[in-house]
Design a protein around this motif. Structure first.
Motif, PDB file in Angstrom:
ATOM      1  N   SER A   9       0.875  -1.162   0.000  1.00  0.00           N
ATOM      2  CA  SER A   9       0.000   0.000   0.000  1.00  0.00           C
ATOM      3  C   SER A   9       0.914   1.214   0.000  1.00  0.00           C
ATOM      4  N   ILE A  10       0.477   2.272  -0.638  1.00  0.00           N
ATOM      5  CA  ILE A  10       1.274   3.497  -0.644  1.00  0.00           C
ATOM      6  C   ILE A  10       0.454   4.594   0.021  1.00  0.00           C
ATOM      7  N   MET A  11       1.015   5.155   1.098  1.00  0.00           N
ATOM      8  CA  MET A  11       0.302   6.208   1.813  1.00  0.00           C
ATOM      9  C   MET A  11       0.764   7.574   1.331  1.00  0.00           C
ATOM     10  N   VAL A  12      -0.195   8.459   1.126  1.00  0.00           N
ATOM     11  CA  VAL A  12       0.112   9.846   0.784  1.00  0.00           C
ATOM     12  C   VAL A  12      -0.765  10.728   1.660  1.00  0.00           C
ATOM     13  N   ASP A  13      -0.145  11.613   2.407  1.00  0.00           N
ATOM     14  CA  ASP A  13      -0.876  12.540   3.280  1.00  0.00           C
ATOM     15  C   ASP A  13      -1.914  11.859   4.158  1.00  0.00           C
ATOM     16  N   GLY A  14      -1.552  10.756   4.746  1.00  0.00           N
ATOM     17  CA  GLY A  14      -2.434  10.114   5.712  1.00  0.00           C
ATOM     18  C   GLY A  14      -3.473   9.190   5.101  1.00  0.00           C
ATOM     19  N   ARG A  15      -3.550   9.141   3.753  1.00  0.00           N
ATOM     20  CA  ARG A  15      -4.525   8.253   3.108  1.00  0.00           C
ATOM     21  C   ARG A  15      -3.789   7.177   2.317  1.00  0.00           C
ATOM     22  N   ILE A  16      -4.485   6.071   2.081  1.00  0.00           N
ATOM     23  CA  ILE A  16      -3.908   5.039   1.229  1.00  0.00           C
ATOM     24  C   ILE A  16      -4.246   5.374  -0.226  1.00  0.00           C
ATOM     25  N   ALA A  17      -3.206   5.677  -1.011  1.00  0.00           N
ATOM     26  CA  ALA A  17      -3.435   6.119  -2.384  1.00  0.00           C
ATOM     27  C   ALA A  17      -3.436   4.944  -3.359  1.00  0.00           C
ATOM     28  N   ALA A  18      -2.780   3.846  -2.972  1.00  0.00           N
ATOM     29  CA  ALA A  18      -2.749   2.675  -3.847  1.00  0.00           C
ATOM     30  C   ALA A  18      -2.626   1.441  -2.990  1.00  0.00           C
ATOM     31  N   LEU A  19      -3.276   0.349  -3.426  1.00  0.00           N
ATOM     32  CA  LEU A  19      -3.241  -0.881  -2.649  1.00  0.00           C
ATOM     33  C   LEU A  19      -3.414  -2.063  -3.590  1.00  0.00           C
ATOM     34  N   GLY A  20      -2.468  -3.006  -3.547  1.00  0.00           N
ATOM     35  CA  GLY A  20      -2.586  -4.175  -4.407  1.00  0.00           C
ATOM     36  C   GLY A  20      -1.252  -4.880  -4.549  1.00  0.00           C
ATOM     37  N   THR A  21      -1.186  -5.910  -5.425  1.00  0.00           N
ATOM     38  CA  THR A  21       0.103  -6.559  -5.646  1.00  0.00           C
ATOM     39  C   THR A  21       0.940  -5.616  -6.505  1.00  0.00           C
ATOM     40  N   PRO A  22       2.263  -5.739  -6.448  1.00  0.00           N
ATOM     41  CA  PRO A  22       3.107  -4.852  -7.259  1.00  0.00           C
ATOM     42  C   PRO A  22       2.732  -4.919  -8.732  1.00  0.00           C
ATOM     43  N   ALA A  23       2.436  -6.116  -9.227  1.00  0.00           N
ATOM     44  CA  ALA A  23       2.114  -6.256 -10.649  1.00  0.00           C
ATOM     45  C   ALA A  23       0.821  -5.526 -10.987  1.00  0.00           C
ATOM     46  N   GLU A  24      -0.205  -5.692 -10.146  1.00  0.00           N
ATOM     47  CA  GLU A  24      -1.483  -5.008 -10.354  1.00  0.00           C
ATOM     48  C   GLU A  24      -1.301  -3.497 -10.426  1.00  0.00           C
ATOM     49  N   LEU A  25      -0.560  -2.989  -9.455  1.00  0.00           N
ATOM     50  CA  LEU A  25      -0.413  -1.535  -9.369  1.00  0.00           C
ATOM     51  C   LEU A  25       0.325  -0.981 -10.587  1.00  0.00           C
ATOM     52  N   LYS A  26       1.389  -1.708 -11.006  1.00  0.00           N
ATOM     53  CA  LYS A  26       2.152  -1.228 -12.159  1.00  0.00           C
ATOM     54  C   LYS A  26       1.262  -1.215 -13.398  1.00  0.00           C
ATOM     55  N   ALA A  27       0.414  -2.256 -13.532  1.00  0.00           N
ATOM     56  CA  ALA A  27      -0.471  -2.336 -14.689  1.00  0.00           C
ATOM     57  C   ALA A  27      -1.510  -1.226 -14.634  1.00  0.00           C
ATOM     58  N   LYS A  28      -2.078  -1.000 -13.464  1.00  0.00           N
ATOM     59  CA  LYS A  28      -3.158  -0.031 -13.318  1.00  0.00           C
ATOM     60  C   LYS A  28      -2.689   1.385 -13.651  1.00  0.00           C
ATOM     61  N   TRP A  29      -1.481   1.732 -13.153  1.00  0.00           N
ATOM     62  CA  TRP A  29      -0.992   3.094 -13.400  1.00  0.00           C
ATOM     63  C   TRP A  29      -0.096   3.166 -14.646  1.00  0.00           C
ATOM     64  N   ASP A  30       0.140   2.008 -15.224  1.00  0.00           N
ATOM     65  CA  ASP A  30       0.960   1.927 -16.418  1.00  0.00           C
ATOM     66  C   ASP A  30       2.355   2.524 -16.205  1.00  0.00           C
ATOM     67  N   VAL A  31       3.029   1.982 -15.197  1.00  0.00           N
ATOM     68  CA  VAL A  31       4.404   2.413 -14.916  1.00  0.00           C
ATOM     69  C   VAL A  31       5.290   1.181 -14.925  1.00  0.00           C
ATOM     70  N   PRO A  32       6.589   1.336 -15.277  1.00  0.00           N
ATOM     71  CA  PRO A  32       7.478   0.178 -15.322  1.00  0.00           C
ATOM     72  C   PRO A  32       7.896  -0.300 -13.925  1.00  0.00           C
ATOM     73  N   THR A  33       8.007   0.593 -12.974  1.00  0.00           N
ATOM     74  CA  THR A  33       8.487   0.188 -11.643  1.00  0.00           C
ATOM     75  C   THR A  33       7.621   0.820 -10.560  1.00  0.00           C
ATOM     76  N   ILE A  34       7.688   0.203  -9.361  1.00  0.00           N
ATOM     77  CA  ILE A  34       6.999   0.769  -8.195  1.00  0.00           C
ATOM     78  C   ILE A  34       7.617   2.118  -7.839  1.00  0.00           C
ATOM     79  N   ASP A  35       8.923   2.211  -8.071  1.00  0.00           N
ATOM     80  CA  ASP A  35       9.631   3.458  -7.792  1.00  0.00           C
ATOM     81  C   ASP A  35       8.940   4.623  -8.498  1.00  0.00           C
TER      82      ASP A  35
END
Lengths: 239, 369
Positions: free
Chosen positions: A203-229
């Motif tokens: 999960s990635i927290m931003v300003d006290g809220r959870i902005a993203a939650l899922g497996t690394p692969a899911e998140l990369k696909a959803k936001w269309d980014v090559p890395t979690i970084d």
């Protein structure tokens, strides 16, 4: 699927007018390695403190190991392990004395302590010496093993690999996987994004809220980014 | 739960035993302090330089001079016929006390009329001066009694005392109880504050608070080993006082030890309170020094009598635990009194323990920086 080991629902903590943790909800299953990411000040530490009983929630609820944080903290304490970003063993005690201390605090019998400590020394390939004389990497591995000494249902790791070299970090993650395989839930915060990729879910927290939650692969696909970084940078610093 | 607490206490003992340097200092401190304070207080009144003014020597003045010389504490540095010489000795700092006999001293002594002499003491150091004066009077009184016994009738020697200050007599006897208080404060308050704030600073306290250990167990586990150390310190201080300075011990040792434990508990609670309210080891140490050591040394009546303080400080001294403990310790050691006279002071310490302990445990809630 079995009941989740950690469940947070609408968990919130305010300090005066400032909301450090803002209505977060998530659950973590048994034996799962859960990465809890966020920039400094995003509210990670506050969230961990609520889950470990160091801080009372302002509102919302949470269960750890099936027990309620607000009312059953005493039982929860016996079922969790905790390792903070600061080194948590005593430098002026030997390895065995440190193990004996935590074994005693968690109510293990003398026999169990003796058995588990000799197994631990063998596994980590350590000799019994003053902890202060060990290199940092060894200390962190030892601290992690001590946090697992009493077979907790959940172990909370707050930036466990800070300041540790890459090889030791790799070894540290092998220890984490081994613990998860034995069924311990691992709740880990980190600033190393390569480590985030090792987690079952993040999960990635931003300003006290959870902005993203899922497996690394899911998140990369959803936001269309090559890395979690990259995802992390995009979420933490919106354009 | 008890096994938990025991494991924690063992760890505390190990911390203390492993830090050999600190332990040695702590164990030797009462010894060194008693000896240093004791000698520092006495060295000035060991070798008292006496100037004798004897305008018309006779057998009585010679005999009294001999008594002074034989008393062990006095050294006659000059015998002169006039008082003027005394002023010179005093001004040069070559004499501490002068004894001036009236003319016809022996004749007056034996004709039952009071024989007069003047005792002039250099009072630039008031404490020393009063002590010297007391020594001199002892010599004179014993001579008086001796002549009286020989003559078969009481004789009177009337000394006229001259000096600028005349405070109460302070001696090593009065000092030892205060010293015990000081050592206990140091070991209890300062060391617990340091040890607890070290856990806080290093982050180990967090681990303990997340564990099944309850806050009160952490406090008890921290405090117990230091109570043991405090106990050893009281015994060392008493032993040193008795062996080196023959300080009397008139009351009950068991009672004094019990009261010492009570006082240590007060100090320990203060130490815990300080540690839980400060952010770092260094600050904790400074605050502990300021809040406990200084008042214990200066406002407790250990060095300066409470009665001679300004009203504000007198009022303030009532909240200094050491003040009450010193009254108790002096009562037990020097007067040999028991609880029947000391129950009020004991209650004050007991009440302080309860208030401070409660505050300490409360401020120690799982809420670390």
């Amino acid at each position: 699927m079995t009941a989740p080991t950690i469940r947070a629902h609408g968990l919130t903590r305010r300090f005066g007018a400032f909301t450090a943790v803002d209505n977060i909800s998530f659950s973590v299953g048994a034996g799962e390695v859960f990465g809890f990411l966020g920039a400094n000040g995003a509210g990670k530490t506050t969230a961990i403190r609520m889950l470990t009983g160091l801080l009372a929630p302002t509102s919302g609820e949470a269960q750890v190991a099936g027990l309620d944080v607000a009312s059953q903290m005493d039982q929860i304490r016996r079922r969790i392990g905790y390792m903070s970003q600061r080194f948590s063993l005593y430098d002026d005690l030997t390895v065995l004395e440190n193990i004996g201390l935590y074994g005693g605090i968690y109510g293990l019998a003398g026999e169990q302590i003796a058995q588990r400590s000799s197994a631990m020394l063998k596994r980590l390939n350590l000799a019994d010496d003053l902890v202060g004389r060990l290199p940092l990497g060894w200390k962190q591995k030892l601290a992690f093993s001590v946090a697992l000494l009493h077979d907790p249902a959940v172990v909370f790791l707050d930036e466990p690999t800070g300041g540790v070299d890459p090889i030791t970090r790799r070894q540290f993650w092998e220890l984490i996987y081994a613990a998860a395989e034995r069924g311990t839930t691992v709740f880990v915060t980190t600033h190393y994004m390569d480590e985030a990729e090792y987690c079952d879910r993040i999960s990635i927290m931003v300003d006290g809220r959870i902005a993203a939650l899922g497996t690394p692969a899911e998140l990369k696909a959803k936001w269309d980014v090559p890395t979690i970084d990259e995802l992390f940078v995009r979420l933490a610093r919106p354009a | 739960m008890t096994a938990t607490l025991r494991a924690f206490m063992i760890k505390e003992f190990r911390h203390i035993l492993r830090d050999r340097q600190t332990l040695t200092i702590l164990l030797l401190m009462p010894l060194v302090q008693v000896v240093l304070f004791g000698f520092a207080l006495r060295s000035d009144v060991r070798d008292v330089r006496l100037v004798v003014v004897d305008p018309s020597p006779d057998h009585a003045t010679l005999a009294l001079r001999a008594r002074f010389a034989a008393a062990g504490r006095f050294r006659i540095v000059a015998v002169t016929p006039s008082m003027q010489t005394v002023e010179i000795f005093f001004r040069r700092g070559e004499g501490d006390v002068a004894i001036a006999f009236d003319p016809a001293f022996a004749a007056r002594l034996e004709s039952a009329g009071p024989a007069r002499l003047l005792l002039a003491v250099d009072a630039s150091d008031p404490n020393t001066a009063t002590t010297i004066q007391a020594y001199a009077r002892t010599v004179i009184t014993s001579y008086e009694a001796e002549i009286g016994a020989r003559e078969g009738q009481p004789v009177r020697i009337v000394p006229e005392i001259r000096m600028r200050f005349n405070p109460t007599l302070e001696s090593v006897n009065l000092f030892v109880p205060g010293l015990i208080a000081l050592v206990l404060t140091l070991v209890s308050a300062l060391m617990t504050a340091i040890s607890l704030s070290r856990e806080k600073e290093r982050g180990t306290l967090e681990i303990l608070l997340v564990s099944p250990l309850r806050p009160w167990q952490i406090i008890v586990g921290k405090v117990m080993p230091y109570l043991g150390l405090a106990f050893a310190n009281v015994l060392t201080a008493l032993l040193a006082a008795w062996l080196v300075f023959q300080v009397p011990f008139r009351g009950s040792l068991a009672l004094l030890l019990a009261e010492s434990l009570l006082y240590s508990t007060v100090s320990l609670s203060l130490g815990v309170l300080v540690a839980s309210r400060t952010a770092s080891q260094r600050v904790a140490m400074l605050v502990a020094l300021l809040a406990t050591m200084l008042p214990s040394a200066l406002l407790s009546g250990m060095v300066f009598p409470v009665a001679s303080m300004p009203p504000v400080l007198q009022w303030f001294s009532t909240i200094v635990p050491a003040r009450w403990f010193i009254i108790i310790a002096r009562g037990i050691m020097l007067k040999g009194v028991g609880l029947e006279y000391l129950w009020r002071e004991t209650m004050v310490l007991g009440a302080m323990t309860m208030v401070l302990m409660t505050a300490a445990v409360r401020s120690f809630k799982p809420r670390v920086a």
